[in-house]
Design a protein around this motif. Structure first.
Motif, PDB file in Angstrom:
ATOM      1  N   ARG A 158     -22.670  37.926  49.738  1.00 34.25           N
ATOM      2  CA  ARG A 158     -22.421  38.525  51.050  1.00 34.25           C
ATOM      3  C   ARG A 158     -20.976  39.016  51.170  1.00 34.25           C
ATOM      4  NH1 ARG A 158     -23.415  34.359  55.019  1.00 34.25           N
ATOM      5  NH2 ARG A 158     -23.749  32.915  53.316  1.00 34.25           N
ATOM      6  N   TYR A 159     -20.043  38.266  50.607  1.00 32.95           N
ATOM      7  CA  TYR A 159     -18.633  38.655  50.617  1.00 32.95           C
ATOM      8  C   TYR A 159     -18.453  39.950  49.831  1.00 32.95           C
ATOM      9  CZ  TYR A 159     -13.584  38.326  49.819  1.00 32.95           C
ATOM     10  OH  TYR A 159     -12.248  38.585  49.751  1.00 32.95           O
ATOM     11  N   ASP A 160     -19.089  40.043  48.663  1.00 31.96           N
ATOM     12  CA  ASP A 160     -19.007  41.235  47.833  1.00 31.96           C
ATOM     13  C   ASP A 160     -19.601  42.444  48.558  1.00 31.96           C
ATOM     14  OD1 ASP A 160     -18.338  42.504  45.284  1.00 31.96           O
ATOM     15  OD2 ASP A 160     -20.525  42.681  45.025  1.00 31.96           O
ATOM     16  N   GLU A 161     -20.742  42.253  49.223  1.00 29.15           N
ATOM     17  CA  GLU A 161     -21.349  43.343  49.988  1.00 29.15           C
ATOM     18  C   GLU A 161     -20.424  43.818  51.107  1.00 29.15           C
ATOM     19  OE1 GLU A 161     -25.068  41.782  51.352  1.00 29.15           O
ATOM     20  OE2 GLU A 161     -26.020  41.965  49.380  1.00 29.15           O
ATOM     21  N   GLU A 162     -19.779  42.885  51.771  1.00 34.29           N
ATOM     22  CA  GLU A 162     -18.857  43.245  52.852  1.00 34.29           C
ATOM     23  C   GLU A 162     -17.640  43.995  52.304  1.00 34.29           C
ATOM     24  OE1 GLU A 162     -17.362  43.358  56.856  1.00 34.29           O
ATOM     25  OE2 GLU A 162     -19.334  43.235  55.933  1.00 34.29           O
ATOM     26  N   LEU A 163     -17.127  43.577  51.148  1.00 32.81           N
ATOM     27  CA  LEU A 163     -16.005  44.293  50.534  1.00 32.81           C
ATOM     28  C   LEU A 163     -16.405  45.720  50.169  1.00 32.81           C
ATOM     29  CD1 LEU A 163     -14.337  41.668  48.166  1.00 32.81           C
ATOM     30  CD2 LEU A 163     -13.431  42.606  50.286  1.00 32.81           C
ATOM     31  N   ARG A 164     -17.614  45.885  49.621  1.00 27.27           N
ATOM     32  CA  ARG A 164     -18.085  47.230  49.259  1.00 27.27           C
ATOM     33  C   ARG A 164     -18.240  48.106  50.508  1.00 27.27           C
ATOM     34  NH1 ARG A 164     -20.131  47.399  43.879  1.00 27.27           N
ATOM     35  NH2 ARG A 164     -20.298  45.308  43.012  1.00 27.27           N
ATOM     36  N   ARG A 165     -18.767  47.522  51.581  1.00 28.89           N
ATOM     37  CA  ARG A 165     -18.950  48.267  52.818  1.00 28.89           C
ATOM     38  C   ARG A 165     -17.600  48.722  53.377  1.00 28.89           C
ATOM     39  NH1 ARG A 165     -18.684  47.733  58.120  1.00 28.89           N
ATOM     40  NH2 ARG A 165     -17.947  45.598  58.052  1.00 28.89           N
ATOM     41  N   LEU A 166     -16.639  47.800  53.423  1.00 27.86           N
ATOM     42  CA  LEU A 166     -15.315  48.141  53.943  1.00 27.86           C
ATOM     43  C   LEU A 166     -14.606  49.145  53.047  1.00 27.86           C
ATOM     44  CD1 LEU A 166     -14.151  44.617  55.135  1.00 27.86           C
ATOM     45  CD2 LEU A 166     -14.849  46.546  56.565  1.00 27.86           C
ATOM     46  N   ASP A 167     -14.777  49.011  51.738  1.00 25.53           N
ATOM     47  CA  ASP A 167     -14.150  49.956  50.811  1.00 25.53           C
ATOM     48  C   ASP A 167     -14.725  51.356  50.996  1.00 25.53           C
ATOM     49  OD1 ASP A 167     -12.275  50.475  48.679  1.00 25.53           O
ATOM     50  OD2 ASP A 167     -14.034  50.742  47.380  1.00 25.53           O
ATOM     51  N   SER A 168     -16.025  51.466  51.205  1.00 25.02           N
ATOM     52  CA  SER A 168     -16.618  52.792  51.418  1.00 25.02           C
ATOM     53  C   SER A 168     -16.123  53.403  52.725  1.00 25.02           C
ATOM     54  CB  SER A 168     -18.147  52.725  51.383  1.00 25.02           C
ATOM     55  OG  SER A 168     -18.642  52.000  52.472  1.00 25.02           O
ATOM     56  N   LYS A 169     -15.937  52.581  53.757  1.00 25.58           N
ATOM     57  CA  LYS A 169     -15.380  53.087  55.013  1.00 25.58           C
ATOM     58  C   LYS A 169     -13.943  53.573  54.809  1.00 25.58           C
ATOM     59  CE  LYS A 169     -16.274  51.159  59.007  1.00 25.58           C
ATOM     60  NZ  LYS A 169     -16.416  50.172  60.088  1.00 25.58           N
ATOM     61  N   ARG A 170     -13.182  52.828  54.020  1.00 20.27           N
ATOM     62  CA  ARG A 170     -11.798  53.213  53.740  1.00 20.27           C
ATOM     63  C   ARG A 170     -11.759  54.533  52.990  1.00 20.27           C
ATOM     64  NH1 ARG A 170      -8.817  53.381  49.492  1.00 20.27           N
ATOM     65  NH2 ARG A 170     -10.363  52.280  48.239  1.00 20.27           N
TER      66      ARG A 170
END
Length: 112
Positions: A78-90
């Motif tokens: 879940r942490y990895d998914e959240e990092l990927r989501r935030l990175d794509s937004k960035r």
């Protein structure tokens, strides 16, 4: 007597004051969880423990360890998914900002 009525059926009602206090702390810390009281091998003489009881405890501890590892793996996923989501937004923000900045620069260059 009123406090004893709050205990579930089983060994907790006959447990020591320390065990009862620990039980209440667990209930307070995990109000939505299920709490059970397990006996321990510490109360018995090691030489008199039956092989079946020893095997049951080993299986329990193995399953508990597996549940902890699975829970940790799920949290990491879940942490990895959240990092990927935030990175794509960035990345999307940087692209948008870069596109607007280059458009403004090009248009300001045309007006001079």
């Amino acid at each position: 007597a009123a406090a004893a009525a709050a205990y579930p059926p089983g060994p907790i009602a006959h447990s020591s004051k320390e065990v009862k206090e620990l039980y209440h702390k667990f209930l307070k810390d995990f109000p939505n969880g299920r709490t059970v009281i397990l006996g321990t091998l510490l109360d018995a003489d090691i030489s008199t423990i039956s092989p079946l009881k020893n095997q049951e405890w080993k299986a329990f501890l193995h399953n508990l360890g597996g549940a902890i590892v699975d829970g940790f793996g799920d949290r990491v996923r879940r942490y990895d998914e959240e990092l990927r989501r935030l990175d794509s937004k960035r990345v999307a923000f940087v692209r948008k900002f870069s596109g607007e900045h280059s458009t403004n620069t090009a248009s300001s260059g045309d007006t001079t």
